[in-house]
Design a protein around this motif. Structure first.
Motif, short mmCIF file in Angstrom:
data_model
loop_
_atom_site.label_atom_id
_atom_site.label_comp_id
_atom_site.label_asym_id
_atom_site.label_seq_id
_atom_site.Cartn_x
_atom_site.Cartn_y
_atom_site.Cartn_z
N PRO A 1 0.83 -1.22 0.00
CA PRO A 1 0.00 0.00 0.00
C PRO A 1 0.85 1.26 0.00
O PRO A 1 2.01 1.25 0.44
N ALA A 2 0.29 2.33 -0.50
CA ALA A 2 0.99 3.62 -0.52
C ALA A 2 1.16 4.14 0.91
O ALA A 2 0.32 3.87 1.78
N PRO A 3 2.24 4.85 1.19
CA PRO A 3 2.42 5.38 2.55
C PRO A 3 1.36 6.42 2.87
O PRO A 3 0.84 7.10 1.98
N PRO A 4 1.00 6.55 4.13
CA PRO A 4 -0.01 7.55 4.50
C PRO A 4 0.49 8.96 4.24
O PRO A 4 1.70 9.23 4.29
N ALA A 5 -0.43 9.87 3.98
CA ALA A 5 -0.07 11.26 3.71
C ALA A 5 0.44 11.93 4.98
O ALA A 5 0.05 11.57 6.10
N LEU A 6 1.32 12.91 4.79
CA LEU A 6 1.85 13.65 5.92
C LEU A 6 0.78 14.58 6.50
O LEU A 6 -0.17 14.96 5.82
N ASP A 7 0.95 14.92 7.76
CA ASP A 7 0.06 15.89 8.37
C ASP A 7 0.23 17.25 7.70
O ASP A 7 1.33 17.59 7.23
N PRO A 8 -0.84 18.04 7.62
CA PRO A 8 -0.71 19.35 6.96
C PRO A 8 0.35 20.24 7.57
O PRO A 8 1.01 21.01 6.87
N GLY A 9 0.56 20.13 8.87
CA GLY A 9 1.56 20.98 9.51
C GLY A 9 2.93 20.36 9.65
O GLY A 9 3.80 20.94 10.30
N ALA A 10 3.14 19.19 9.04
CA ALA A 10 4.43 18.51 9.18
C ALA A 10 5.50 19.18 8.33
O ALA A 10 5.21 19.82 7.32
N GLU A 11 6.74 19.04 8.76
CA GLU A 11 7.85 19.60 7.99
C GLU A 11 8.09 18.78 6.73
O GLU A 11 7.79 17.58 6.68
N GLU A 12 8.64 19.42 5.74
CA GLU A 12 8.96 18.74 4.49
C GLU A 12 10.09 17.75 4.72
O GLU A 12 11.06 18.07 5.42
N PRO A 13 10.00 16.54 4.20
CA PRO A 13 11.10 15.58 4.38
C PRO A 13 12.42 16.14 3.86
O PRO A 13 12.47 16.88 2.88
N LYS A 14 13.51 15.77 4.54
CA LYS A 14 14.81 16.30 4.17
C LYS A 14 15.21 15.88 2.76
O LYS A 14 15.84 16.65 2.03
N GLU A 15 14.84 14.65 2.36
CA GLU A 15 15.21 14.20 1.03
C GLU A 15 14.52 15.04 -0.05
O GLU A 15 15.13 15.42 -1.05
N ILE A 16 13.22 15.33 0.17
CA ILE A 16 12.48 16.13 -0.81
C ILE A 16 13.00 17.57 -0.83
O ILE A 16 13.13 18.18 -1.90
N ALA A 17 13.30 18.12 0.35
CA ALA A 17 13.81 19.49 0.40
C ALA A 17 15.16 19.59 -0.32
O ALA A 17 15.40 20.55 -1.07
N ALA A 18 16.06 18.61 -0.10
CA ALA A 18 17.36 18.64 -0.77
C ALA A 18 17.21 18.49 -2.28
O ALA A 18 17.89 19.18 -3.05
N ALA A 19 16.31 17.59 -2.71
CA ALA A 19 16.10 17.41 -4.14
C ALA A 19 15.50 18.67 -4.77
O ALA A 19 15.87 19.06 -5.89
#
Length: 207
Positions: free
Chosen positions: A146-164
Motif C-alpha cells: 500500500p501507498a504510505p499515508p499522507a503527511l500531516d498538513p503541519g508537518a515539515e517537508e522531508p529532508k530528502e524532498i527538500a534537498a532534491a
C-alpha cells in the motif's frame, strides 16, 4: 440464600437468545476478503531496482532465511580518460518463509528502500520446500504494497524532498541563459540600465 435450581441454564439460554437476534459478523472467506490494516506484516516485497547487493539484510537476518547471489560487472568510463568502475549485479534474491519469523529487521536495515511489507497472506503451499520464493515472486508482491499515508498538513517537508527541490532549483537557475543587451546599448551595460555620464573636469574640460 440457596441457589435457584436451573439458574445457570437460564442465563446461558438468555445469552444464546440475545446472540440469535443480532446480525451475524462472520466473514465468508474467501468470498469476502478481510480488511487488513495498512501495517499488516504479510510477506516481503522486493523493489529490485533499489537493491545494491550490500548484503545487509542477509547478514542481519536472525534466521538466515535470505539467500542472495550476485556477480560484478565492469562499467565503462563516462568521460574520456576516466577510469572504469565495477558494480554488483543481482542474480538471485530469495526468502524462505518457512524460516522467516516476520521480525522486519531486513526491512529496517535496508539503506536503499528495496524491501517493503506487503499485506498479501495467501501464499500457502502443500510442500514446505516451496515456501522459498525467488525474486520474481517477491517482485510481484511489491505491487501489493500500500501507498504510505499522507503527511500531516503541519508537518515539515522531508529532508530528502527538500534537498532534491533545492538541487533542482539551482540547476534550473544555472540553465537559464544570461540576458543579452539590446541593439544600440553601450558595451558593458545591462539591459534596462541607463548609461552613466562621463566625469568632467572642474575647469570645464573632460577628464
Amino acid at each position: 440464600m440457596a441457589p435457584i435450581p436451573g439458574r445457570g441454564l437460564a442465563k446461558g439460554l438468555a445469552v444464546t437468545l440475545r446472540t440469535m437476534t443480532k446480525k451475524t459478523v462472520t466473514a465468508q472467506y474467501p468470498d469476502a476478503q478481510p480488511e487488513l490494516p495498512p501495517r499488516t506484516r504479510g510477506v516481503i516485497g522486493l523493489f529490485e531496482e533499489n537493491c545494491t547487493v550490500c548484503m545487509l539484510c542477509a547478514r542481519e537476518c536472525p534466521d538466515w532465511c535470505i539467500y542472495i547471489d550476485s556477480h560484478k560487472e565492469t562499467v565503462p568510463a563516462v568521460a574520456p580518460g576516466g577510469r572504469e568502475r565495477s558494480r554488483n549485479v543481482l542474480d538471485r534474491f530469495a526468502i524462505d518463509f518457512a524460516l522467516c519469523m516476520y521480525c522486519g529487521i531486513c526491512i529496517e536495515v535496508c539503506p536503499f528502500d528495496a524491501l517493503f511489507w506487503s499485506p498479501e497472506f495467501e501464499y500457502a503451499e502443500t510442500d514446505i520446500h516451496e515456501l522459498t520464493h525467488e525474486r520474481d515472486k517477491l517482485r510481484d508482491w511489491m505491487w501489493t504494497v500500500p501507498a504510505p499515508p499522507a503527511l500531516d498538513p503541519g508537518a515539515e517537508e522531508p529532508k530528502e524532498i527538500a534537498a532534491a527541490r533545492k538541487s533542482a532549483e539551482k540547476l534550473a537557475a544555472a540553465a537559464q541563459p544570461e540576458p543579452t543587451p539590446g541593439p544600440g546599448a553601450a558595451p558593458g551595460t545591462q539591459p534596462g540600465s541607463t548609461p552613466q555620464a562621463e566625469p568632467t573636469d572642474p575647469q570645464g574640460g573632460e577628464s
